[in-house]
Design an enzyme around this catalytic site. Sequence first.
Site, PDB file in Angstrom:
ATOM      1  CD  GLN A 116     -24.423 -14.819 101.125  1.00  0.00           C
ATOM      2  OE1 GLN A 116     -24.649 -15.441 100.098  1.00  0.00           O
ATOM      3  NE2 GLN A 116     -23.218 -14.365 101.418  1.00  0.00           N
TER       4      GLN A 116
ATOM      5  CG  HIS B  26     -25.834 -12.552  97.281  1.00  0.00           C
ATOM      6  ND1 HIS B  26     -26.043 -13.843  96.868  1.00  0.00           N
ATOM      7  CD2 HIS B  26     -24.842 -12.086  96.465  1.00  0.00           C
ATOM      8  CE1 HIS B  26     -25.235 -14.155  95.873  1.00  0.00           C
ATOM      9  NE2 HIS B  26     -24.494 -13.093  95.603  1.00  0.00           N
TER      10      HIS B  26
ATOM     11  CG  PHE C 107     -19.249  -9.785  97.887  1.00  0.00           C
ATOM     12  CD1 PHE C 107     -20.072 -10.245  96.870  1.00  0.00           C
ATOM     13  CD2 PHE C 107     -19.770  -9.721  99.173  1.00  0.00           C
ATOM     14  CE1 PHE C 107     -21.385 -10.641  97.125  1.00  0.00           C
ATOM     15  CE2 PHE C 107     -21.080 -10.121  99.439  1.00  0.00           C
ATOM     16  CZ  PHE C 107     -21.885 -10.564  98.411  1.00  0.00           C
TER      17      PHE C 107
ATOM     18  CG  HIS D 175     -19.653 -10.016  91.245  1.00  0.00           C
ATOM     19  ND1 HIS D 175     -19.489 -10.503  89.965  1.00  0.00           N
ATOM     20  CD2 HIS D 175     -20.807 -10.574  91.711  1.00  0.00           C
ATOM     21  CE1 HIS D 175     -20.487 -11.325  89.675  1.00  0.00           C
ATOM     22  NE2 HIS D 175     -21.299 -11.378  90.718  1.00  0.00           N
ATOM     23  CD  GLU D 176     -23.691  -8.838  94.242  1.00  0.00           C
ATOM     24  OE1 GLU D 176     -24.872  -8.525  94.012  1.00  0.00           O
ATOM     25  OE2 GLU D 176     -23.223  -9.959  93.950  1.00  0.00           O
TER      26      GLU D 176
ATOM     27  CE  LYS E 115     -24.736 -11.649  87.079  1.00  0.00           C
ATOM     28  NZ  LYS E 115     -24.581 -13.041  87.567  1.00  0.00           N
ATOM     29  CG  HIS E 116     -26.599  -7.681  90.094  1.00  0.00           C
ATOM     30  ND1 HIS E 116     -27.421  -8.465  89.319  1.00  0.00           N
ATOM     31  CD2 HIS E 116     -25.763  -8.547  90.745  1.00  0.00           C
ATOM     32  CE1 HIS E 116     -27.111  -9.747  89.491  1.00  0.00           C
ATOM     33  NE2 HIS E 116     -26.105  -9.816  90.344  1.00  0.00           N
TER      34      HIS E 116
END
Length: 229
Positions: free
Chosen positions: A37, A64, A114, A117-118, A121-122
């Site tokens: 990004q 990102h 951050f 979270h990455e 989730k992924h």
Amino acid sequence: MKMQFNNVLFLIKFMTMHSLLVLSASQDFDFFYFVQQWPGSYCDTKQGCCYPSTGKPPSDFGIHGLWPNRNDGSYPSNCDSTNPFDVSKISDLTSQMQSEWPTLSCPTNNGLTFWGHEWDKHGTCSESVLNQHDYFATTLSLKNELNLLQALQSAGIQPNGQKYSLSSIKSAITQASGYTPWIECNNDSSGNSQLYQIYLCVNSSASRFIQCPIFPKGTCGSSVEFPKF
């Protein structure tokens, strides 16, 4: 003797089929989206941004994430709650991540939320090929393989607040990478469309870039702003 041989053959076939089933069950995705990004576009919105506690990030595209995805457009998420983000596993990468994977969310923070979270989730959905350290190290390595800002600037596309055609942006990245990108736009505080995120695709082992099997939904206008940062 023949019966023993047949039993061994059956066992080999069974174990092979079992291994394939385990592999297909554990790797529930076909490729990755590698998403970067532009910080100027993240910040130039009504919501605004906050620089991380380590200071203003470089005027460059920031990571990102690396997102497992399926060929039908769906994707797995939050796959393993038993393996949460652990910053101690990436202690050797933290300095590089602060520069190349910075957070811009408010309130000001150090990026751990951050990154966590990455991973949660992924990253947990890619454990069949990447452990926690490898997930972040591989993503950093992918960023270093292609300098998006340099690719755009070489084509005369500068982050100077001017508008550029979407086709010229795609062409510049395709020429530099060999692969067609997908461009995501957002709107600045005045409602103008601006270059926000660039998607490229990576194979299921996260070892090389590939042509995207499918692109996300949504489009930008034919002309988009490339804001300063």
